[in-house]
Design a protein around this motif. Structure first.
Motif, short mmCIF file in Angstrom:
data_model
loop_
_atom_site.label_atom_id
_atom_site.label_comp_id
_atom_site.label_asym_id
_atom_site.label_seq_id
_atom_site.Cartn_x
_atom_site.Cartn_y
_atom_site.Cartn_z
N LYS A 253 6.87 -3.88 -4.63
CA LYS A 253 5.57 -4.45 -4.29
C LYS A 253 5.12 -4.03 -2.90
CE LYS A 253 5.44 -8.55 -7.25
NZ LYS A 253 5.35 -10.03 -7.28
N THR A 254 6.07 -3.99 -1.95
CA THR A 254 5.73 -3.55 -0.59
C THR A 254 5.24 -2.12 -0.60
OG1 THR A 254 7.37 -5.05 0.38
CG2 THR A 254 6.65 -3.20 1.73
N ILE A 255 5.93 -1.26 -1.35
CA ILE A 255 5.53 0.15 -1.41
C ILE A 255 4.16 0.30 -2.06
CG2 ILE A 255 6.11 2.37 -2.46
CD1 ILE A 255 9.07 1.53 -2.13
N GLN A 256 3.93 -0.46 -3.14
CA GLN A 256 2.63 -0.39 -3.81
C GLN A 256 1.51 -0.83 -2.88
OE1 GLN A 256 2.33 -2.88 -7.26
NE2 GLN A 256 0.49 -1.87 -8.01
N ALA A 257 1.75 -1.92 -2.13
CA ALA A 257 0.73 -2.39 -1.20
C ALA A 257 0.51 -1.39 -0.07
CB ALA A 257 1.16 -3.74 -0.63
N PHE A 258 1.59 -0.75 0.39
CA PHE A 258 1.48 0.24 1.47
C PHE A 258 0.63 1.43 1.00
CE2 PHE A 258 2.72 3.78 4.11
CZ PHE A 258 2.87 3.23 5.37
N ASN A 259 0.90 1.89 -0.21
CA ASN A 259 0.15 3.04 -0.74
C ASN A 259 -1.30 2.69 -1.03
OD1 ASN A 259 2.32 4.83 -0.64
ND2 ASN A 259 3.04 4.27 -2.69
N THR A 260 -1.58 1.41 -1.25
CA THR A 260 -2.97 0.98 -1.46
C THR A 260 -3.74 0.94 -0.15
OG1 THR A 260 -2.30 -0.35 -3.36
CG2 THR A 260 -4.43 -0.86 -2.36
N ARG A 261 -3.04 0.51 0.93
CA ARG A 261 -3.73 0.35 2.22
C ARG A 261 -3.80 1.66 3.00
NH1 ARG A 261 -2.43 -4.13 6.95
NH2 ARG A 261 -3.83 -3.26 8.51
N PHE A 262 -2.75 2.46 2.95
CA PHE A 262 -2.71 3.69 3.74
C PHE A 262 -2.76 4.91 2.82
CE2 PHE A 262 -0.47 0.49 6.26
CZ PHE A 262 -1.19 0.55 7.45
N THR A 263 -3.40 5.95 3.30
CA THR A 263 -3.51 7.19 2.52
C THR A 263 -2.53 8.23 3.03
OG1 THR A 263 -5.18 8.19 3.95
CG2 THR A 263 -5.96 6.73 2.19
N VAL A 264 -2.28 9.20 2.17
CA VAL A 264 -1.41 10.32 2.55
C VAL A 264 -1.99 11.06 3.75
CG1 VAL A 264 -0.62 12.59 1.78
CG2 VAL A 264 -0.38 10.62 0.28
N ARG A 265 -3.31 11.17 3.79
CA ARG A 265 -3.95 11.89 4.89
C ARG A 265 -3.67 11.21 6.23
NH1 ARG A 265 -8.52 15.03 2.56
NH2 ARG A 265 -8.43 14.74 0.31
N GLU A 266 -3.71 9.87 6.26
CA GLU A 266 -3.43 9.15 7.51
C GLU A 266 -2.01 9.42 7.99
OE1 GLU A 266 -5.14 5.27 5.69
OE2 GLU A 266 -4.87 4.95 7.84
N ILE A 267 -1.07 9.33 7.06
CA ILE A 267 0.33 9.51 7.46
C ILE A 267 0.58 10.94 7.91
CG2 ILE A 267 2.72 9.17 6.78
CD1 ILE A 267 1.04 6.63 6.83
N LEU A 268 0.02 11.91 7.21
CA LEU A 268 0.18 13.31 7.63
C LEU A 268 -0.36 13.52 9.04
CD1 LEU A 268 -0.77 15.28 4.39
CD2 LEU A 268 1.47 15.23 5.49
N GLU A 269 -1.54 12.98 9.32
CA GLU A 269 -2.15 13.17 10.64
C GLU A 269 -1.36 12.44 11.72
OE1 GLU A 269 -6.19 12.02 10.13
OE2 GLU A 269 -6.63 13.66 8.73
N SER A 270 -0.76 11.29 11.36
CA SER A 270 0.07 10.60 12.34
C SER A 270 1.34 11.38 12.66
CB SER A 270 0.43 9.20 11.83
OG SER A 270 1.40 9.28 10.79
N LEU A 271 1.75 12.27 11.74
CA LEU A 271 2.92 13.11 11.95
C LEU A 271 2.54 14.48 12.53
CD1 LEU A 271 4.78 12.28 8.62
CD2 LEU A 271 5.51 11.65 10.93
N GLN A 272 1.30 14.62 13.01
CA GLN A 272 0.80 15.82 13.68
C GLN A 272 0.54 16.98 12.72
OE1 GLN A 272 -0.03 15.23 16.87
NE2 GLN A 272 0.83 13.20 16.44
#
Length: 579
Positions: A253-272
């Motif tokens: 459930k935590t993972i599902q909620a995380f993937n709903t709130r945050f996008t792959v693009r956000e995480i990629l950009e946070s990793l430079q």
């Protein structure tokens, strides 16, 4: 598809070989049971492989490498019984390629058209990937549920080197195309073109040659570079931990909620990672890259990242380029593969009890987020609108879709196989690395059909011949899409887009010859074995058929055996509607 006989295929397989031996042929009966093997000798006096008699309609496999000895002394197989070879191969099986819509055994229940179309999409993408590596195959064989790609080396190599090359190629294609990494043995047998795949007895499929360039050879330097990356093993990365399997309902459930709130693009950009194109990113510190991280939708419609390069800190082992969602990237990039640590941090972020400073980027603009999540169906509708596709109906409420192909307007029934094929091509012209399923195409076509039902535009439809007011229009049926316009004053050829009648074309329709001035209907008389009265009836029937009158006369032809009845019917039919 390229029409190549089995004999020609096997002869080109061994082109340039001086070894004497036999080609091993194994065959299975219609119940998919092994029934035995036979052999074809090489080289023959003519230089062409001569096949032995094989049981018709059975499944047949051929040995990639030439077997030693003769038909009486050939062993049961294995590398020890094979000559060294210049052949490499990869085996791509559609049932492993989830992104092509055929996971597991579902491929066995799919329609032949769906299997063929999805396999063609996979083969196109796999060939493009190989060419990016500098590797050009000499043939692609459609097996009925996947493809086998063969490549030729400049010279023969040892069994060990052949196996290493095959494994490197399979690993490079990896999970993206369902390559079977365990299949690398030079003694392997592959499906033989010109035979049948009977894995599903209710849906036999032909094994065909799809691509053929027997002179093509592999760039050995490109292959050596690929092999060196495989032998180097896993490169050092920033991940010190190892991602553990995720268990428990709370964690999911935590993972599902995380993937709903945050996008792959956000995480990629946070990793430079740097944005390279609409659906591509470049890994950190690699300004020269052409965007080796691609954004794709998984089978649940969630946007994920696919990492091509083995040097990518997120990628892991070479070929391990599976799709990663936002939580996967968060765990591997910010928590070095520590699943428990990533879950604890995700819970804090979701409950606003804390903030992980490594993800400090604002959410994307509303439109961008919506665009990243919108379904393929919505994108296809947008592409259809951009291409000027027009849904409409005729006077009897039949529905159609007008599209532009090659500068010509084509009118396709809704729904129909022709309309589906257009959707397939249009979608892949915009997203060449992705694919829409038949179900999705059908849903979009049904929606367009509903739109056509509300359209106020009604048009006259013609099949080969159509009438508008006092003018008759005849579709020549050729690639020019030109129309013959016939009036009381005479006839002329006009472009299809100037014609008020919208012509549809069944698949079996063949073109009419282009008309030329002059001539007389009397030139037909010597070809018909009829009386003068009968000849007048034949001409009257032809004119009625080409005038699109609502009352259609029937032509009844009778006579004794040998009087030319079938010839007359065939001739008259070919004059107005060859197919």
């Amino acid at each position: 598809m390229t029409t190549i006989t089995t004999e020609t295929f096997l002869t080109d397989l061994l082109r340039g070989f001086s070894h004497k031996g036999v080609i091993e042929l194994r065959y299975l009966d219609s119940a998919n049971k092994f029934k035995g093997r036979t052999w074809a000798s090489w080289p023959t006096r003519t230089g062409q492989v001569i096949l032995p008699d094989l049981p018709p309609q059975w499944q047949t496999y051929y040995g990639v490498a030439l077997r030693m000895g003769t038909a009486g002394t050939v062993g049961m197989g294995g590398a020890a019984n094979c000559h060294t070879t210049d052949q490499l191969y990869v085996d791509l099986d559609l049932k492993h390629a989830e992104r092509y819509g055929a996971p597991g055994q579902e491929v066995l229940t799919m329609s032949p058209d769906d299997v063929r179309h999805q396999t063609l999409a996979m083969a196109h993408d796999a060939l493009e990937r190989l060419r990016e590596m500098g590797i050009e195959p000499w043939t692609i064989v459609y097996t009925g549920h996947g493809v086998q790609i063969l490549m030729r080396l400049p010279d023969v190599v040892s069994h060990e080197q052949t196996e290493l090359y095959n494994r490197a190629l399979s690993t490079a294609l990896g999970t993206e195309f369902g390559a079977d990494i365990s299949v690398s043995d030079p003694a392997r047998v592959l499906r033989c073109p010109g035979t049948r795949n009977l894995k599903n007895l209710h849906r036999p499929l032909n094994v065909e040659v799809w691509g053929y360039a027997p002179e093509a050879q592999v760039d050995l330097s490109a292959l050596e570079a690929l092999t060196a990356r495989l032998q180097a093993g896993r490169p050092p990365t920033q991940q010190s931990g190892r991602a553990r399997p995720i268990k428990g309902r709370k964690a999911l459930k935590t993972i599902q909620a995380f993937n709903t709130r945050f996008t792959v693009r956000e995480i990629l950009e946070s990793l430079q990672y740097k944005k390279y194109a609409t659906h591509r990113y470049t890994r950190p510190g690699d300004d020269a890259s052409g965007g080796d991280v691609e954004l794709r939708l998984n089978k649940w419609g969630l946007e994920c990242s696919y990492h091509y390069s083995s040097n990518d800190p997120i990628c892991g082992t070479p070929g391990d380029g599976h799709l990663r969602n936002a939580f996967d990237l968060f765990r591997d990039g910010h928590h070095r593969g520590d699943t428990k640590g990533a879950l604890r941090a995700a819970e804090k972020m979701l409950t606003d009890e804390g903030t992980d400073e490594t993800v400090a980027h604002p959410l994307p603009e509303e439109n961008e987020a919506k665009s990243s999540r919108e379904s393929k169906g919505m994108r296809l509708l947008d592409y259809l609108k951009e291409a000027g596709a027009e849904p409409w109906r005729d006077s009897t409420d039949n529905r159609y879709l007008t599209v532009k192909v090659g500068g010509h307007a084509r009118h396709l029934p809704l729904p129909s196989e022709q309309a589906r094929e257009y959707c397939y091509r249009l979608f892949r012209s915009h997203e060449p690395r992705d694919y829409i399923s038949t179900q999705m195409a059908n849903e979009i076509l049904l929606q367009l059909r509903a739109e056509a039902g509300f359209s106020e535009a009604r048009h006259t439809v013609g099949l080969r011949v159509g009438r508008h007011e006092d003018t008759v229009y005849i579709d020549l049926g050729d690639d020019s899409w030109e129309i013959v316009q016939v009036t009381e004053a005479g006839w002329k050829i006009v472009p299809g887009y100037d014609c008020p009648v919208r012509f549809i074309r069944p698949k079996a329709m063949l073109p009419l010859p282009r008309p030329a001035p002059g001539g007389s209907v009397e030139e037909l008389r010597p070809f018909l074995n009829v009386t003068d009265e009968g000849y007048m009836m034949c001409v009257g029937w032809l004119l009625a058929a080409m005038s699109d009158l609502t009352s259609f006369p029937l032509l009844a032809i009778g006579g004794e055996e040998g009087t030319g009845k079938s010839t007359a019917v065939t001739l008259l039919h070919s004059l107005i509607d060859p197919h």
